[in-house]
Motif scaffolding. Structure first.
Motif, short mmCIF file in Angstrom:
data_model
loop_
_atom_site.label_atom_id
_atom_site.label_comp_id
_atom_site.label_asym_id
_atom_site.label_seq_id
_atom_site.Cartn_x
_atom_site.Cartn_y
_atom_site.Cartn_z
N ASN A 271 0.82 -1.20 0.00
CA ASN A 271 0.00 0.00 0.00
C ASN A 271 0.86 1.26 0.00
OD1 ASN A 271 0.30 1.09 2.98
ND2 ASN A 271 0.11 -1.14 3.10
N ASN A 272 0.25 2.37 -0.37
CA ASN A 272 0.92 3.66 -0.28
C ASN A 272 0.84 4.16 1.16
OD1 ASN A 272 2.03 4.31 -2.79
ND2 ASN A 272 0.03 4.86 -3.61
N PHE A 273 1.75 3.68 1.96
CA PHE A 273 1.75 3.98 3.39
C PHE A 273 1.76 5.48 3.68
CE2 PHE A 273 2.84 3.66 7.76
CZ PHE A 273 3.85 4.56 7.99
N LEU A 274 2.42 6.25 2.82
CA LEU A 274 2.52 7.68 3.07
C LEU A 274 1.17 8.38 3.02
CD1 LEU A 274 5.78 8.60 1.12
CD2 LEU A 274 5.50 8.14 3.55
N ALA A 275 0.20 7.74 2.43
CA ALA A 275 -1.13 8.33 2.38
C ALA A 275 -1.74 8.44 3.78
CB ALA A 275 -2.05 7.51 1.48
N HIS A 276 -1.27 7.64 4.71
CA HIS A 276 -1.87 7.61 6.05
C HIS A 276 -1.00 8.29 7.10
CE1 HIS A 276 -4.99 4.78 4.74
NE2 HIS A 276 -4.05 4.27 3.99
N PHE A 277 0.29 8.08 7.05
CA PHE A 277 1.20 8.65 8.05
C PHE A 277 2.42 9.26 7.36
CE2 PHE A 277 -1.38 5.94 10.55
CZ PHE A 277 -1.31 6.38 11.86
N PRO A 278 2.30 10.44 6.78
CA PRO A 278 3.42 11.07 6.09
C PRO A 278 4.66 11.18 6.98
CG PRO A 278 1.40 12.27 5.70
CD PRO A 278 1.09 11.26 6.76
N SER A 279 5.82 10.91 6.40
CA SER A 279 7.14 11.07 7.03
C SER A 279 7.46 10.03 8.09
CB SER A 279 7.30 12.47 7.64
OG SER A 279 6.60 12.58 8.87
N LYS A 280 6.62 9.00 8.24
CA LYS A 280 6.85 8.01 9.28
C LYS A 280 7.49 6.72 8.74
CE LYS A 280 4.69 10.15 12.78
NZ LYS A 280 5.21 10.40 14.13
N GLY A 281 7.81 6.70 7.46
CA GLY A 281 8.27 5.47 6.84
C GLY A 281 9.51 4.87 7.47
N SER A 282 10.51 5.70 7.73
CA SER A 282 11.75 5.17 8.29
C SER A 282 11.53 4.60 9.68
CB SER A 282 12.82 6.26 8.33
OG SER A 282 12.40 7.35 9.14
N GLN A 283 10.65 5.22 10.46
CA GLN A 283 10.35 4.72 11.80
C GLN A 283 9.64 3.37 11.74
OE1 GLN A 283 8.64 8.83 12.63
NE2 GLN A 283 9.08 8.12 14.70
N LEU A 284 8.77 3.21 10.75
CA LEU A 284 8.10 1.92 10.59
C LEU A 284 9.10 0.83 10.23
CD1 LEU A 284 5.42 0.34 10.49
CD2 LEU A 284 5.33 0.85 8.06
N ARG A 285 10.05 1.15 9.36
CA ARG A 285 11.08 0.16 9.00
C ARG A 285 11.88 -0.24 10.23
NH1 ARG A 285 11.73 3.29 4.13
NH2 ARG A 285 13.39 4.48 5.13
N ASP A 286 12.22 0.72 11.08
CA ASP A 286 12.99 0.42 12.29
C ASP A 286 12.22 -0.54 13.20
OD1 ASP A 286 14.98 2.08 11.40
OD2 ASP A 286 14.40 3.78 12.64
N ILE A 287 10.92 -0.32 13.32
CA ILE A 287 10.10 -1.20 14.15
C ILE A 287 10.12 -2.62 13.60
CG2 ILE A 287 7.71 -1.72 14.83
CD1 ILE A 287 7.30 1.34 15.02
N TYR A 288 9.94 -2.76 12.30
CA TYR A 288 9.90 -4.09 11.70
C TYR A 288 11.26 -4.77 11.76
CZ TYR A 288 5.16 -4.47 9.95
OH TYR A 288 3.80 -4.64 9.86
N HIS A 289 12.33 -4.02 11.59
CA HIS A 289 13.66 -4.62 11.67
C HIS A 289 14.01 -5.01 13.11
CE1 HIS A 289 15.11 -4.41 7.60
NE2 HIS A 289 14.74 -3.16 7.48
N GLY A 290 13.43 -4.31 14.08
CA GLY A 290 13.78 -4.57 15.47
C GLY A 290 12.91 -5.59 16.16
N LYS A 292 11.66 -9.45 16.13
CA LYS A 292 11.95 -10.76 15.54
C LYS A 292 10.69 -11.46 15.02
CE LYS A 292 11.66 -13.23 19.98
NZ LYS A 292 12.39 -14.09 20.93
N ASN A 293 9.53 -11.00 15.47
CA ASN A 293 8.28 -11.62 15.03
C ASN A 293 7.73 -11.00 13.73
OD1 ASN A 293 8.04 -13.41 17.29
ND2 ASN A 293 7.46 -11.62 18.52
#
Length: 533
Positions: A271-290, A292-293
């Motif tokens: 999905n176009n994530f930026l449509a919902h939470f602009p500028s939060k993309g890098s923070q979301l990546r950090d959460i997913y990388h951090g 293990k689940n």
């Protein structure tokens, strides 16, 4: 069929830069709209596209159409999902997206609580203006929607329970009629036409150019708050949030006060994530990388994983009102830390409506779609098991990897005894299904291959067999809204899904016959036909 001379006269009158003829020049750039990806090209392929500069150009276009025996479809610039703002050749599309955007096309009378605005502004432009002036009205979330189509189809949005529809607040409508004559219409000087325009059959009675609407001031609702939550997708979380929606609409428990509004959305991966939470993309990546689940996300990936969103709002309607912290605490359970305003800091209403509730993208997926939007009349959805059923149906699309299908679901409660969408019934408009309790949009985007389209259609068809009717778990009958039209394109065959009864349908047909006697606004079949036609 028009002769070259007739068309040349129209072009000379309006200006070559504002008339686009099929097969020539920049027509292909102008003809594209939201529905183009999903319907046969001839549905959105008018012979001529006119972008008028003023009312005189509108009148000249209508006169030309009548002389040539063709019709005019009106587009104010947004996306009409089934393509009804366009037409098939030899008909014409009148595109007002740039017509009325001058300094005189928006006048705020703040002390009087009124705003006169043209139909040509997008919701992005409109909401930015509201934020600048610290005012607000109920309106939708899609930035590319323009005010003309939006107000005529209701203006459904996040403030539906607390304030009703945008169209409920309109006090006057400025039009150009079928003879090219400018007029101002209100409940007082022409209540029948006023009613028909607001909810009857968009763009089929006249050309709407401006309207005046009541507005609300931030300072009168100081202390309001809300939050915008993001969740990692799971069946459990989705079912819990849908149960929340049900509680706001069912009436056997203690009614949820008018102050509260909620909207729940689900999107597949990609999905176009930026449509919902602009500028939060890098923070979301950090959460997913951090975690293990959770699967890792490519650092350069421009699209995002399966997610759930919730927009939750409480309006301070009176000085003594206090929100229930338990309501918000239950909602924000398992919300990701990058969610907005989990601490519930008081926030101006204009900021929430313009910065939080509106989406910063035209569409979620650049793909064809199979759409479905319906409303419910049931007040016992907890008993029907609808929330669990819908969770399973969404899971069928969202869970498999690489199935070529992509969900975009949006579910919002409009019901409850205190809902202003309900209370505003019989206010001189013709918006339908005022007693509806929930609005559910289930859009299934798909890859362009035939088998993917067939799979999306099959998914919707299975839904159709279970959601409405005597045994339906969602509504007692087929109930749709004009802004979310889908399926059958001949309105005369499906009018009962958009209007409650034959009495209203006959009234609208009579108004069509009166205000469009030559059929100049009948450019396609998705419109209320004139009486006798």
């Amino acid at each position: 069929m028009a002769t070259a001379t007739d068309l040349e006269i129209l072009i000379e009158s309006i200006g070559a830069e504002n008339v686009f003829v099929r097969g020539f020049g920049f027509y292909e750039n102008e003809v594209v709209q939201y529905a183009t990806t999903s319907y046969p090209a001839n549905r959105t392929s008018p012979a001529v596209i006119v972008k008028p500069k003023n009312r005189e150009d509108i009148a000249a276009t209508l006169d030309y159409a009548k002389k040539q025996g063709v019709a005019v479809a009106i587009r104010t610039g947004g996306h009409q999902y089934s393509g009804a703002s366009s037409a098939t050749a030899p008909n014409i599309q009148l595109d007002l997206s740039e017509t009325f955007q001058g300094p005189d096309d928006r006048t705020l009378l703040r002390k009087q609580g009124l705003l006169r605005t043209s139909v040509s502004w997008s919701l992005k432009e409109f909401s930015a203006y509201m934020f600048k002036n610290k005012i607000f009205v109920p309106h939708g979330q899609c930035i590319a929607v323009h005010l003309g189509g939006h107000v005529q189809t209701g203006g459904y949005g996040q403030l539906g329970r607390s304030f009703g529809l945008l169209g409920d607040h309109v006090t006057e409508i400025e039009i150009v009629d079928h003879e090219g004559v400018p007029k101002a219409i209100s409940k007082h000087n022409d209540p029948a036409l006023f009613k028909a325009i607001l909810g009857g059959s968009p763009g089929n009675f006249c050309v709407v150019t401006h309207f005046t609407t009541k507005i609300y001031r931030d300072e009168d609702y100081d202390g309001s708050t809300g939050m915008k939550c993001m969740y990692v997708y799971s069946k459990e979380t989705l079912n819990r949030l849908l149960d929340f929606v049900v509680k706001m609409s069912d009436e056997k428990e203690k009614p949820v006060p008018r102050n509260y509004d909620l909207c729940v959305s689900v999107v597949s991966s990609g999905n176009n994530f930026l449509a919902h939470f602009p500028s939060k993309g890098s923070q979301l990546r950090d959460i997913y990388h951090g975690d293990k689940n959770l699967p890792n996300i490519d650092e350069d990936l421009p699209k995002w994983p399966r997610l759930i969103f919730a927009w939750a709002q409480w309006v301070k309607l009176s000085p003594t009102d206090q929100y229930d912290p338990a309501w918000f605490n239950e909602l924000k359970q398992d919300a990701l830390p990058i969610s907005i305003n989990l601490a519930l800091k008081p926030t101006p209403m204009s900021q929430m409506t313009s910065k939080w509730w509106i989406l910063d993208s035209v569409r979620e997926y650049p793909m064809p779609y199979v759409k479905s939007t319906r409303v419910s009349d049931k007040k016992n959805l907890a008993e029907t098991g609808w929330a669990k059923w819908l969770t399973e149906r969404i899971e069928e699309v969202v869970q498999p990897k690489d199935n070529g299908l992509f969900i975009c679901a949006q579910i919002q409660p409009f019901g409850g005894v205190e809902s202003m969408t309900r209370k505003n019934a019989n206010n001189g408009t013709s918006y339908s299904w005022r007693e509806s309790t929930v609005c559910a949009t289930l859009d299934c985007f798909h890859l362009p291959e035939k088998d993917k389209k067939a799979a999306a259609l099959a998914w919707r068809e299975k839904n159709e067999t279970e959601v409405f009717g005597p045994q339906g778990n969602f509504s007692s009958k087929d109930m749709r809204v004009l802004w979310g039209s889908f399926g059958e394109y001949d309105f005369s065959q499906v009018w009962y899904a958009y209007h409650e009864n034959e009495e209203k349908y006959k009234f609208l047909r009579d108004q069509r016959a009166k205000h469009d006697p030559q059929g100049v606004f009948t450019a396609n079949t998705f419109c209320v036909p004139a009486a006798g036609k």
